[in-house]
Write a protein that holds these residues in place. Structure first.
Motif, PDB file in Angstrom:
ATOM      1  N   LYS A 123     -16.157 -35.922 -52.957  1.00  0.00           N
ATOM      2  CA  LYS A 123     -17.403 -35.808 -53.552  1.00  0.00           C
ATOM      3  C   LYS A 123     -17.863 -34.525 -53.059  1.00  0.00           C
ATOM      4  O   LYS A 123     -17.593 -34.108 -52.187  1.00  0.00           O
ATOM      5  CB  LYS A 123     -18.222 -36.906 -52.841  1.00  0.00           C
ATOM      6  N   LYS A 124     -18.615 -33.882 -53.909  1.00  0.00           N
ATOM      7  CA  LYS A 124     -19.367 -32.423 -53.643  1.00  0.00           C
ATOM      8  C   LYS A 124     -20.481 -32.382 -52.799  1.00  0.00           C
ATOM      9  O   LYS A 124     -21.287 -33.399 -52.488  1.00  0.00           O
ATOM     10  CB  LYS A 124     -19.624 -31.772 -54.780  1.00  0.00           C
ATOM     11  N   LEU A 149     -28.265 -28.911 -50.522  1.00  0.00           N
ATOM     12  CA  LEU A 149     -29.625 -28.901 -49.331  1.00  0.00           C
ATOM     13  C   LEU A 149     -28.705 -29.019 -48.294  1.00  0.00           C
ATOM     14  O   LEU A 149     -29.211 -28.240 -47.124  1.00  0.00           O
ATOM     15  CB  LEU A 149     -30.390 -30.268 -49.678  1.00  0.00           C
ATOM     16  N   TYR A 150     -27.732 -29.917 -48.104  1.00  0.00           N
ATOM     17  CA  TYR A 150     -27.038 -29.816 -46.810  1.00  0.00           C
ATOM     18  C   TYR A 150     -26.327 -28.650 -46.399  1.00  0.00           C
ATOM     19  O   TYR A 150     -26.406 -28.325 -45.294  1.00  0.00           O
ATOM     20  CB  TYR A 150     -25.913 -30.924 -46.804  1.00  0.00           C
TER      21      TYR A 150
END
Length: 70
Positions: free
Chosen positions: A4-5, A9-10
């Motif tokens: 998963k990419k 925002l993180y």
């Protein structure tokens, strides 16, 4: 197995947190090295910190620009 990419925002929050910690530490150490721990230390440190916070967004934007170019 698909990875998963990480959401953008993180990534942005991580960079902002790192910039804040590094900016706090650098301005604190440099202020201490220049004026020592005196009555005006926190006033001098806050001035340096505000100047660093004013310049940090420029570095943040440049990092994104360099990443797009390369």
């Amino acid at each position: 197995m698909a990875l998963k990419k990480t959401p953008l925002l993180y990534k942005v929050l991580l960079i902002l947190a790192l910039m804040t910690v590094i900016g706090d530490l650098l301005t604190g150490v440099m202020t201490y090295m220049n004026v020592g721990y005196s009555d005006t230390f926190f006033i001098d440190w806050s001035r340096a910190l505000l100047a660093a916070y004013a310049i940090m967004p420029i570095g943040f934007l440049l990092m994104g620009l360099v990443k797009k170019i390369y």
